[in-house]
Motif scaffolding. Structure first.
Motif, PDB file in Angstrom:
ATOM      1  N   UNK A   1     -12.107   1.793  -2.764  1.00  0.00           N
ATOM      2  CA  UNK A   1     -13.427   1.767  -3.361  1.00  0.00           C
ATOM      3  C   UNK A   1     -13.521   2.822  -4.464  1.00  0.00           C
ATOM      4  N   UNK A   2     -14.172   2.441  -5.564  1.00  0.00           N
ATOM      5  CA  UNK A   2     -14.326   3.331  -6.716  1.00  0.00           C
ATOM      6  C   UNK A   2     -15.766   3.832  -6.804  1.00  0.00           C
ATOM      7  N   UNK A   3     -15.887   5.114  -7.138  1.00  0.00           N
ATOM      8  CA  UNK A   3     -17.192   5.733  -7.343  1.00  0.00           C
ATOM      9  C   UNK A   3     -17.157   6.438  -8.703  1.00  0.00           C
ATOM     10  N   UNK A   4     -18.225   7.092  -9.065  1.00  0.00           N
ATOM     11  CA  UNK A   4     -18.323   7.652 -10.416  1.00  0.00           C
ATOM     12  C   UNK A   4     -17.228   8.673 -10.721  1.00  0.00           C
ATOM     13  N   UNK A   5     -16.804   9.454  -9.703  1.00  0.00           N
ATOM     14  CA  UNK A   5     -15.870  10.551  -9.961  1.00  0.00           C
ATOM     15  C   UNK A   5     -14.629  10.525  -9.080  1.00  0.00           C
ATOM     16  N   UNK A   6     -14.408   9.421  -8.352  1.00  0.00           N
ATOM     17  CA  UNK A   6     -13.258   9.368  -7.457  1.00  0.00           C
ATOM     18  C   UNK A   6     -12.957   7.934  -7.040  1.00  0.00           C
TER      19      UNK A   6
ATOM     20  N   UNK B   1     -18.096   4.110  14.198  1.00  0.00           N
ATOM     21  CA  UNK B   1     -17.051   5.046  13.758  1.00  0.00           C
ATOM     22  C   UNK B   1     -15.726   4.296  13.536  1.00  0.00           C
ATOM     23  N   UNK B   2     -15.643   3.380  12.573  1.00  0.00           N
ATOM     24  CA  UNK B   2     -14.445   2.540  12.440  1.00  0.00           C
ATOM     25  C   UNK B   2     -13.287   3.174  11.681  1.00  0.00           C
ATOM     26  N   UNK B   3     -13.511   4.313  11.014  1.00  0.00           N
ATOM     27  CA  UNK B   3     -12.504   4.848  10.100  1.00  0.00           C
ATOM     28  C   UNK B   3     -11.465   5.710  10.810  1.00  0.00           C
ATOM     29  N   UNK B   4     -10.190   5.361  10.611  1.00  0.00           N
ATOM     30  CA  UNK B   4      -9.098   6.229  11.046  1.00  0.00           C
ATOM     31  C   UNK B   4      -8.750   7.229   9.956  1.00  0.00           C
ATOM     32  N   UNK B   5      -8.861   6.791   8.691  1.00  0.00           N
ATOM     33  CA  UNK B   5      -8.574   7.665   7.552  1.00  0.00           C
ATOM     34  C   UNK B   5      -9.525   7.350   6.411  1.00  0.00           C
ATOM     35  N   UNK B   6      -9.895   8.370   5.671  1.00  0.00           N
ATOM     36  CA  UNK B   6     -10.744   8.233   4.485  1.00  0.00           C
ATOM     37  C   UNK B   6     -10.275   9.295   3.509  1.00  0.00           C
ATOM     38  N   UNK B   7      -9.512   8.876   2.484  1.00  0.00           N
ATOM     39  CA  UNK B   7      -8.852   9.841   1.605  1.00  0.00           C
ATOM     40  C   UNK B   7      -9.110   9.520   0.142  1.00  0.00           C
ATOM     41  N   UNK B   8      -9.309  10.563  -0.630  1.00  0.00           N
ATOM     42  CA  UNK B   8      -9.432  10.412  -2.073  1.00  0.00           C
ATOM     43  C   UNK B   8      -8.035  10.334  -2.688  1.00  0.00           C
ATOM     44  N   UNK B   9      -7.839   9.365  -3.574  1.00  0.00           N
ATOM     45  CA  UNK B   9      -6.553   9.227  -4.248  1.00  0.00           C
ATOM     46  C   UNK B   9      -6.406  10.356  -5.260  1.00  0.00           C
ATOM     47  N   UNK B  10      -5.325  11.090  -5.169  1.00  0.00           N
ATOM     48  CA  UNK B  10      -5.096  12.206  -6.083  1.00  0.00           C
ATOM     49  C   UNK B  10      -4.925  11.694  -7.508  1.00  0.00           C
ATOM     50  N   UNK B  11      -5.468  12.409  -8.452  1.00  0.00           N
ATOM     51  CA  UNK B  11      -5.419  12.023  -9.866  1.00  0.00           C
ATOM     52  C   UNK B  11      -3.992  11.760 -10.326  1.00  0.00           C
ATOM     53  N   UNK B  12      -3.048  12.586  -9.886  1.00  0.00           N
ATOM     54  CA  UNK B  12      -1.669  12.462 -10.338  1.00  0.00           C
ATOM     55  C   UNK B  12      -1.007  11.186  -9.811  1.00  0.00           C
ATOM     56  N   UNK B  13      -1.559  10.589  -8.754  1.00  0.00           N
ATOM     57  CA  UNK B  13      -0.962   9.390  -8.171  1.00  0.00           C
ATOM     58  C   UNK B  13      -1.511   8.096  -8.753  1.00  0.00           C
ATOM     59  N   UNK B  14      -2.590   8.186  -9.536  1.00  0.00           N
ATOM     60  CA  UNK B  14      -3.243   6.973 -10.009  1.00  0.00           C
ATOM     61  C   UNK B  14      -2.369   6.105 -10.920  1.00  0.00           C
ATOM     62  N   UNK B  15      -1.583   6.675 -11.858  1.00  0.00           N
ATOM     63  CA  UNK B  15      -0.740   5.791 -12.674  1.00  0.00           C
ATOM     64  C   UNK B  15       0.210   4.935 -11.835  1.00  0.00           C
ATOM     65  N   UNK B  16       0.852   5.535 -10.831  1.00  0.00           N
ATOM     66  CA  UNK B  16       1.767   4.760  -9.993  1.00  0.00           C
ATOM     67  C   UNK B  16       1.016   3.726  -9.168  1.00  0.00           C
ATOM     68  N   UNK B  17      -0.118   4.112  -8.587  1.00  0.00           N
ATOM     69  CA  UNK B  17      -0.905   3.165  -7.808  1.00  0.00           C
ATOM     70  C   UNK B  17      -1.292   1.958  -8.653  1.00  0.00           C
ATOM     71  N   UNK B  18      -1.736   2.214  -9.872  1.00  0.00           N
ATOM     72  CA  UNK B  18      -2.131   1.117 -10.759  1.00  0.00           C
ATOM     73  C   UNK B  18      -0.932   0.236 -11.089  1.00  0.00           C
ATOM     74  N   UNK B  19       0.190   0.849 -11.486  1.00  0.00           N
ATOM     75  CA  UNK B  19       1.361   0.090 -11.914  1.00  0.00           C
ATOM     76  C   UNK B  19       2.030  -0.650 -10.764  1.00  0.00           C
TER      77      UNK B  19
ATOM     78  N   UNK C   1       0.861  -1.185   0.000  1.00  0.00           N
ATOM     79  CA  UNK C   1       0.000   0.000   0.000  1.00  0.00           C
ATOM     80  C   UNK C   1       0.894   1.230   0.000  1.00  0.00           C
ATOM     81  N   UNK C   2       0.864   2.019  -1.065  1.00  0.00           N
ATOM     82  CA  UNK C   2       1.693   3.223  -1.087  1.00  0.00           C
ATOM     83  C   UNK C   2       1.133   4.308  -0.193  1.00  0.00           C
ATOM     84  N   UNK C   3       1.958   5.291   0.091  1.00  0.00           N
ATOM     85  CA  UNK C   3       1.468   6.476   0.788  1.00  0.00           C
ATOM     86  C   UNK C   3       0.597   7.255  -0.188  1.00  0.00           C
ATOM     87  N   UNK C   4      -0.618   7.576   0.224  1.00  0.00           N
ATOM     88  CA  UNK C   4      -1.579   8.225  -0.663  1.00  0.00           C
ATOM     89  C   UNK C   4      -1.698   9.698  -0.300  1.00  0.00           C
ATOM     90  N   UNK C   5      -1.636  10.537  -1.310  1.00  0.00           N
ATOM     91  CA  UNK C   5      -1.843  11.964  -1.100  1.00  0.00           C
ATOM     92  C   UNK C   5      -3.322  12.266  -1.262  1.00  0.00           C
TER      93      UNK C   5
END
Length: 422
Positions: free
Chosen positions: A312-317, A338-356, A8-12
């Protein structure tokens, strides 16, 4: 060792992260955003059971020691299962109507939990999610928690695939790795797994302190003698914030020796009819781990349990979630909704690296259409990097598919890092 995605990479975050622990309303995720995603990718469920009999010195997973018999330290099995079910129920609006193709009980050592607790969990999951009729349900087990009838009871509870954390069949290496089992227990556990399950996995490690080529050959030959449908074979790595990071073990094999060991592993598994379909995974035809294939294919997964990660994927994020890490805090928070410690949207610029980071682990690589469908980005976004990687001999491609070459597999980290945002 197959805990929530392999890496799991560090997500911005593209926006402010939630910090109150509550799962946002579905409309929060459906608001307009920078991506245009079509149908969501396949969905899996990861369930984290965080306790172990002993924390291994190489382990950087979220695991916590539990010592049976110590006064006041009973495994809080019922309360933890209650918390998992509460967590799942709070998350249902985010995945409502989607089919779940696999469930993975990872840890920690999930086989510390009783078959009755696992059966209760599987029943609760089936009652709340649309589980595929042929869904793969994997449970990680360690030989140190093995009892003759226990594996059969897990099968009766609904588990379809067992992953046995053997690591080695050599008593000296098991001791050096801090494992709680010995060779005899490992042999008995694998024999019972083979008798109880149509498909099972063995976790094996190599490049161990003081390990010789002959000892590696003996480990691999012993593992293959059980005709396992699947083997995961990992190079021992020294991870930050582990005992081995603070006190490195002596006599680790040199890099050239480790490469030679990997060559020997690849030859032996191929001779046994196993295909290296992922950088660390070898399987008979039809026995690849669907759950991990979904990770590596940038599919979605809901993660519940202490410290569990989800995507998780949604229509725009695309959103990454992390649950509270400490088990008692997690139970308290999950039971309060209240189980969530973090809930973050993956930045568009980070998606190629996350996928690869995931897809390039696969021998067959990925379809270009899957990159577009699962990131919401045009293939043009990675065009220049694909060209450069191909010139360096790290990738091969045609109009539909991209695959790592043998050189790309050997230098996978270098290949993946080419897709980091500048």
């Amino acid at each position: 060792m197959s805990a929530p995605p392999p890496t799991i990479p560090i997500v911005l975050a593209a926006g402010p992260a939630r910090t109150d622990g509550a799962i946002p309303d579905l409309q929060h995720y459906l608001r307009p955003g920078t991506l245009q995603l079509g149908a969501p990718p396949p969905l899996a469920l990861y369930v984290h059971l965080p306790w172990c009999l002993r924390k291994c010195p190489y382990c950087d997973f979220n695991s916590h020691e539990w010592r049976p018999g110590r006064e006041g330290d009973a495994l809080p099995e019922d309360r933890y299962v209650d918390a998992l079910i509460a967590d799942l129920e709070a998350s249902l609006p985010l995945v409502w109507g989607r089919t779940v193709h696999s469930v993975f009980f990872g840890g920690g050592t999930p086989s510390l939990f009783s078959p009755a607790a696992i059966e209760r969990l599987i029943g609760a999951i089936r009652a709340r999610l649309r589980l595929a009729a042929d869904a793969e349900i994997t449970l990680e087990a360690n030989p140190g928690t093995f009892e003759r009838d226990r594996f059969r009871a897990f099968r009766a509870a609904g588990v379809t695939r067992l992953s046995v954390g053997v690591q080695s069949f050599h008593d000296g290496h098991l001791h050096a790795l801090g494992r709680v089992h010995d060779r005899a227990q490992a042999l008995a556990a694998v024999e019972e797994a083979a008798a109880s399950f149509d498909t099972f996995n063995l976790d094996i490690m190599y490049a161990l302190p003081g390990q010789t080529m002959a000892e590696l050959d003996a480990d691999i030959a012993t593992a293959l003698s059980f005709a396992p449908p699947h083997i995961s074979i990992y190079h021992l790595t020294i991870e930050p914030n582990t005992v081995f990071a603070k006190h490195p073990p002596p006599a680790l094999p040199e890099d050239d020796t480790a490469y030679a060991m990997l060559d020997r592993i690849t030859e032996a598994t191929a001779d046994a009819g196993l295909v290296r379909y992922e950088i660390s995974a070898y399987a008979q035809l039809g026995h690849g781990c669907w759950h991990n294939l979904n990770y590596w294919g940038f599919g979605d997964y809901l993660g519940i349990g202490a410290g569990a990660h989800g995507k998780l994927s949604f229509a725009h994020r695309i959103v990454r979630q992390t649950r509270f890490r400490e088990p008692r805090l997690y139970m308290e928070q999950a039971l309060a909704g209240r189980p969530l410690a973090q809930d973050e949207e993956v930045a568009r610029r980070d998606l190629p690296f996350e996928f690869m980071l995931n897809a390039l682990r696969l021998r067959d690589g990925f379809l270009l259409q899957d990159f577009a469908d699962r990131t919401g980005l045009s293939v043009a976004a990675i065009g220049r990097t694909l060209d450069e990687a191909e010139r360096k001999g790290l990738l091969a491609r045609d109009l539909k598919r991209v695959q790592p070459t043998e050189r790309g597999f050997d230098f996978l980290s270098d290949l993946q890092s080419m897709f980091l945002a500048g």
